[in-house]
Design a protein around this motif. Structure first.
Motif, PDB file in Angstrom:
ATOM      1  N   UNK A   1       0.834  -1.199   0.000  1.00 18.08           N
ATOM      2  CA  UNK A   1       0.000   0.000   0.000  1.00 18.08           C
ATOM      3  C   UNK A   1       0.866   1.245   0.000  1.00 18.08           C
ATOM      4  N   UNK A   2       0.358   2.279  -0.629  1.00 14.75           N
ATOM      5  CA  UNK A   2       1.012   3.580  -0.683  1.00 14.75           C
ATOM      6  C   UNK A   2       0.100   4.607  -0.009  1.00 14.75           C
ATOM      7  N   UNK A   3       0.667   5.372   0.922  1.00 14.44           N
ATOM      8  CA  UNK A   3      -0.073   6.358   1.710  1.00 14.44           C
ATOM      9  C   UNK A   3       0.658   7.693   1.677  1.00 14.44           C
ATOM     10  N   UNK A   4      -0.056   8.776   1.939  1.00 20.53           N
ATOM     11  CA  UNK A   4       0.615  10.039   2.218  1.00 20.53           C
ATOM     12  C   UNK A   4       1.425   9.809   3.483  1.00 20.53           C
ATOM     13  N   UNK A   5       2.714  10.065   3.418  1.00 20.20           N
ATOM     14  CA  UNK A   5       3.602   9.750   4.538  1.00 20.20           C
ATOM     15  C   UNK A   5       3.176  10.449   5.820  1.00 20.20           C
ATOM     16  N   UNK A   6       2.875  11.729   5.757  1.00 24.46           N
ATOM     17  CA  UNK A   6       2.528  12.477   6.969  1.00 24.46           C
ATOM     18  C   UNK A   6       1.246  11.935   7.598  1.00 24.46           C
ATOM     19  N   UNK A   7       0.248  11.612   6.796  1.00 28.45           N
ATOM     20  CA  UNK A   7      -1.015  11.082   7.322  1.00 28.45           C
ATOM     21  C   UNK A   7      -0.807   9.732   7.995  1.00 28.45           C
ATOM     22  N   UNK A   8      -0.087   8.844   7.306  1.00 27.53           N
ATOM     23  CA  UNK A   8       0.127   7.503   7.840  1.00 27.53           C
ATOM     24  C   UNK A   8       0.958   7.564   9.119  1.00 27.53           C
ATOM     25  N   UNK A   9       1.997   8.373   9.122  1.00 29.32           N
ATOM     26  CA  UNK A   9       2.877   8.452  10.279  1.00 29.32           C
ATOM     27  C   UNK A   9       2.152   9.010  11.501  1.00 29.32           C
ATOM     28  N   UNK A  10       1.267   9.970  11.303  1.00 24.70           N
ATOM     29  CA  UNK A  10       0.500  10.519  12.426  1.00 24.70           C
ATOM     30  C   UNK A  10      -0.397   9.445  13.030  1.00 24.70           C
ATOM     31  N   UNK A  11      -1.077   8.699  12.190  1.00 27.79           N
ATOM     32  CA  UNK A  11      -1.965   7.635  12.668  1.00 27.79           C
ATOM     33  C   UNK A  11      -1.159   6.530  13.349  1.00 27.79           C
ATOM     34  N   UNK A  12      -0.046   6.172  12.763  1.00 27.64           N
ATOM     35  CA  UNK A  12       0.836   5.139  13.289  1.00 27.64           C
ATOM     36  C   UNK A  12       1.423   5.560  14.646  1.00 27.64           C
ATOM     37  N   UNK A  13       1.836   6.819  14.747  1.00 30.67           N
ATOM     38  CA  UNK A  13       2.469   7.308  15.966  1.00 30.67           C
ATOM     39  C   UNK A  13       1.509   7.256  17.158  1.00 30.67           C
ATOM     40  N   UNK A  14       0.223   7.460  16.930  1.00 27.52           N
ATOM     41  CA  UNK A  14      -0.751   7.368  18.017  1.00 27.52           C
ATOM     42  C   UNK A  14      -0.728   5.978  18.645  1.00 27.52           C
ATOM     43  N   UNK A  15      -0.681   4.953  17.811  1.00 23.07           N
ATOM     44  CA  UNK A  15      -0.636   3.587  18.307  1.00 23.07           C
ATOM     45  C   UNK A  15       0.667   3.283  19.031  1.00 23.07           C
TER      46      UNK A  15
END
Length: 160
Positions: free
Chosen positions: A49-63
């Motif tokens: 999968x390909x994601x906008x890096x900033x969006x994915x990283x923000x969601x990932x960082x919460x977890x």
């Protein structure tokens, strides 16, 4: 995801001899953030999968932050095997990339094997609403055969 982007569509592409794939321009734009970065992730065997890096990283960082809090509070003391397993998966699951000319993706080593493709092999590029997926054709066909009968129910459930 900001709610404005709704990525859809599918198209076949051929992996070139340097493991590059040209994405449709509109899909490439949807998954490239303001800094020009895209995040490539291993999702399931035969799919990246390909994601906008900033969006994915923000969601990932919460977890990740929540897991860190649990470790500090000693709430995962009896689950170190699971914590280590998660750590291994996190360490190999994603990579930040830049698309060449904002539409050509190079599949890095380690991701190629997970996708299960060779040079000059076709893949399916699929808009998955919030990201773009690159599918091994056989894995894509298997998923469609499995999921398509539930399409109507899923659409009704999510849209009501």
């Amino acid at each position: 995801m900001n709610g404005e982007t709704f990525i859809s569509g599918e198209t076949k592409r051929t992996v070139d001899d340097r493991f590059r794939i040209s994405l449709p321009v509109e899909m490439a734009q949807a998954i490239t953030d303001e800094s020009g970065e895209t995040l490539l992730t291993k999702e399931r065997a035969g799919c990246l999968s390909l994601w906008k890096a900033a969006d994915w990283q923000a969601r990932h960082q919460q977890g990740v932050d929540l897991i860190k809090q649990k470790i500090q509070a000693h709430r995962l003391e009896n689950r170190w095997d699971e914590v280590q397993r998660l750590g291994r998966l996190l360490s190999t699951r994603n990579r930040t990339i830049q698309l060449a000319n904002r539409s050509r993706c190079t599949i890095p080593e380690g991701f190629r094997e997970f996708l299960g493709v060779q040079p000059n092999q076709e893949v399916m590029i699929v808009g998955a609403v919030i990201c773009v997926e690159i599918w091994n054709l056989e894995a894509w066909q298997n998923l469609l055969e499995q999921d398509m009968p539930e399409f109507g129910t899923l659409f009704k459930d999510l849209s009501s």
